[in-house]
Scaffold this motif. Sequence first.
Motif, PDB file in Angstrom:
ATOM      1  N   ILE A   1      75.014  60.905  92.938  1.00 43.07           N
ATOM      2  CA  ILE A   1      74.134  60.513  94.041  1.00 43.07           C
ATOM      3  C   ILE A   1      74.653  61.077  95.353  1.00 43.07           C
ATOM      4  CG2 ILE A   1      73.358  58.526  95.431  1.00 43.07           C
ATOM      5  CD1 ILE A   1      73.197  56.971  92.765  1.00 43.07           C
ATOM      6  N   VAL A   2      75.966  60.959  95.587  1.00 40.74           N
ATOM      7  CA  VAL A   2      76.555  61.513  96.814  1.00 40.74           C
ATOM      8  C   VAL A   2      76.330  63.016  96.863  1.00 40.74           C
ATOM      9  CG1 VAL A   2      78.748  61.932  98.003  1.00 40.74           C
ATOM     10  CG2 VAL A   2      78.239  59.660  97.094  1.00 40.74           C
ATOM     11  N   HIS A   3      76.517  63.694  95.761  1.00 45.26           N
ATOM     12  CA  HIS A   3      76.316  65.148  95.687  1.00 45.26           C
ATOM     13  C   HIS A   3      74.854  65.501  95.971  1.00 45.26           C
ATOM     14  CE1 HIS A   3      76.512  69.291  94.352  1.00 45.26           C
ATOM     15  NE2 HIS A   3      75.541  69.033  93.465  1.00 45.26           N
ATOM     16  N   LEU A   4      73.923  64.778  95.361  1.00 40.71           N
ATOM     17  CA  LEU A   4      72.500  65.052  95.580  1.00 40.71           C
ATOM     18  C   LEU A   4      72.096  64.787  97.029  1.00 40.71           C
ATOM     19  CD1 LEU A   4      70.954  63.622  92.290  1.00 40.71           C
ATOM     20  CD2 LEU A   4      71.175  66.031  92.951  1.00 40.71           C
ATOM     21  N   ARG A   5      72.635  63.759  97.650  1.00 36.75           N
ATOM     22  CA  ARG A   5      72.330  63.489  99.050  1.00 36.75           C
ATOM     23  C   ARG A   5      72.853  64.605  99.942  1.00 36.75           C
ATOM     24  NH1 ARG A   5      73.590  57.015  99.428  1.00 36.75           N
ATOM     25  NH2 ARG A   5      71.608  56.354  98.497  1.00 36.75           N
ATOM     26  N   ALA A   6      74.037  65.064  99.638  1.00 41.33           N
ATOM     27  CA  ALA A   6      74.605  66.161 100.434  1.00 41.33           C
ATOM     28  C   ALA A   6      73.785  67.429 100.255  1.00 41.33           C
ATOM     29  CB  ALA A   6      76.056  66.397 100.040  1.00 41.33           C
ATOM     30  N   THR A   7      73.353  67.685  99.059  1.00 46.48           N
ATOM     31  CA  THR A   7      72.526  68.860  98.787  1.00 46.48           C
ATOM     32  C   THR A   7      71.191  68.730  99.489  1.00 46.48           C
ATOM     33  OG1 THR A   7      73.565  69.094  96.617  1.00 46.48           O
ATOM     34  CG2 THR A   7      71.511  70.261  96.950  1.00 46.48           C
ATOM     35  N   ALA A   8      70.604  67.537  99.432  1.00 50.28           N
ATOM     36  CA  ALA A   8      69.308  67.305 100.067  1.00 50.28           C
ATOM     37  C   ALA A   8      69.430  67.419 101.583  1.00 50.28           C
ATOM     38  CB  ALA A   8      68.770  65.938  99.682  1.00 50.28           C
ATOM     39  N   ALA A   9      70.492  66.968 102.150  1.00 47.16           N
ATOM     40  CA  ALA A   9      70.666  67.049 103.602  1.00 47.16           C
ATOM     41  C   ALA A   9      70.878  68.489 104.031  1.00 47.16           C
ATOM     42  CB  ALA A   9      71.839  66.181 104.037  1.00 47.16           C
ATOM     43  N   GLY A  10      71.487  69.313 103.235  1.00 47.47           N
ATOM     44  CA  GLY A  10      71.751  70.720 103.565  1.00 47.47           C
ATOM     45  C   GLY A  10      70.528  71.592 103.416  1.00 47.47           C
ATOM     46  N   ALA A  11      69.622  71.264 102.556  1.00 52.86           N
ATOM     47  CA  ALA A  11      68.411  72.061 102.357  1.00 52.86           C
ATOM     48  C   ALA A  11      67.268  71.298 102.981  1.00 52.86           C
ATOM     49  CB  ALA A  11      68.160  72.287 100.875  1.00 52.86           C
ATOM     50  N   ASN A  12      66.751  71.782 104.060  1.00 56.75           N
ATOM     51  CA  ASN A  12      65.719  71.076 104.796  1.00 56.75           C
ATOM     52  C   ASN A  12      64.373  71.134 104.112  1.00 56.75           C
ATOM     53  OD1 ASN A  12      67.273  70.090 106.874  1.00 56.75           O
ATOM     54  ND2 ASN A  12      67.216  72.033 107.983  1.00 56.75           N
ATOM     55  N   ARG A  13      64.350  71.375 102.870  1.00 54.01           N
ATOM     56  CA  ARG A  13      63.090  71.438 102.146  1.00 54.01           C
ATOM     57  C   ARG A  13      62.565  70.053 101.800  1.00 54.01           C
ATOM     58  NH1 ARG A  13      64.471  74.852  97.217  1.00 54.01           N
ATOM     59  NH2 ARG A  13      66.517  74.071  97.624  1.00 54.01           N
ATOM     60  N   VAL A  14      63.342  69.072 102.006  1.00 52.98           N
ATOM     61  CA  VAL A  14      62.918  67.725 101.645  1.00 52.98           C
ATOM     62  C   VAL A  14      62.267  67.098 102.860  1.00 52.98           C
ATOM     63  CG1 VAL A  14      63.670  65.441 100.915  1.00 52.98           C
ATOM     64  CG2 VAL A  14      64.756  67.478  99.977  1.00 52.98           C
ATOM     65  N   THR A  15      61.064  66.653 102.694  1.00 49.11           N
ATOM     66  CA  THR A  15      60.354  66.002 103.779  1.00 49.11           C
ATOM     67  C   THR A  15      60.550  64.505 103.639  1.00 49.11           C
ATOM     68  OG1 THR A  15      58.681  67.723 103.647  1.00 49.11           O
ATOM     69  CG2 THR A  15      58.098  65.732 104.867  1.00 49.11           C
ATOM     70  N   ARG A  16      60.942  63.924 104.732  1.00 53.66           N
ATOM     71  CA  ARG A  16      61.173  62.490 104.711  1.00 53.66           C
ATOM     72  C   ARG A  16      59.864  61.794 105.010  1.00 53.66           C
ATOM     73  NH1 ARG A  16      66.274  61.052 103.504  1.00 53.66           N
ATOM     74  NH2 ARG A  16      67.798  62.548 104.151  1.00 53.66           N
ATOM     75  N   LEU A  17      59.593  60.760 104.274  1.00 51.21           N
ATOM     76  CA  LEU A  17      58.384  59.976 104.487  1.00 51.21           C
ATOM     77  C   LEU A  17      58.617  58.998 105.618  1.00 51.21           C
ATOM     78  CD1 LEU A  17      57.429  59.203 100.786  1.00 51.21           C
ATOM     79  CD2 LEU A  17      56.421  60.917 102.274  1.00 51.21           C
ATOM     80  N   PRO A  18      57.560  58.757 106.376  1.00 55.39           N
ATOM     81  CA  PRO A  18      57.743  57.786 107.452  1.00 55.39           C
ATOM     82  C   PRO A  18      57.963  56.407 106.856  1.00 55.39           C
ATOM     83  CG  PRO A  18      55.451  58.462 107.295  1.00 55.39           C
ATOM     84  CD  PRO A  18      56.212  59.308 106.330  1.00 55.39           C
TER      85      PRO A  18
END
Length: 153
Positions: free
Chosen positions: A125-142
Amino acid sequence: MRISAAQRTENENRIRAAMDRLLRGEIPPGGKCDIKTLAREADIDRTAFYGPRPYSHLRGEFERRLQALQQAGEVTDPREAQIARLKAEVIALKERLARSAGTIDELTDFRHQALARLAAQHEEIVHLRATAAGANRVTRLPTARSTSIGSCS
């Protein structure tokens, strides 16, 4: 010292009465179902039951009757029954303890495996969060706003 026929008969009657009591399980405190206790209960010298002595035939009769009761499964000495019961209880408790130790070992292994899996999942989970934070391809939902139900603006 010689005893008369009447005394001998009286002694034999006392011995047989004591024999019957012992074989019924009426063991005196500190006694057993044995010749020593039989002699004490009949108030006869124990040596009179051995060898060519006058009451050796009664010793044989007592031992035969005792053996017959034991073969029939009856325990005339309550202490022997208690000892047998306690031995069986000790065996059962040892088996129960062994089963409990086995269960504890299994549960300890399961706990170690569960903790290792949780640690591995946390790291993932920590690894996936770090990967997600580094690649701005993930759109955060309001985040959902708290609105009161039924109110109109």
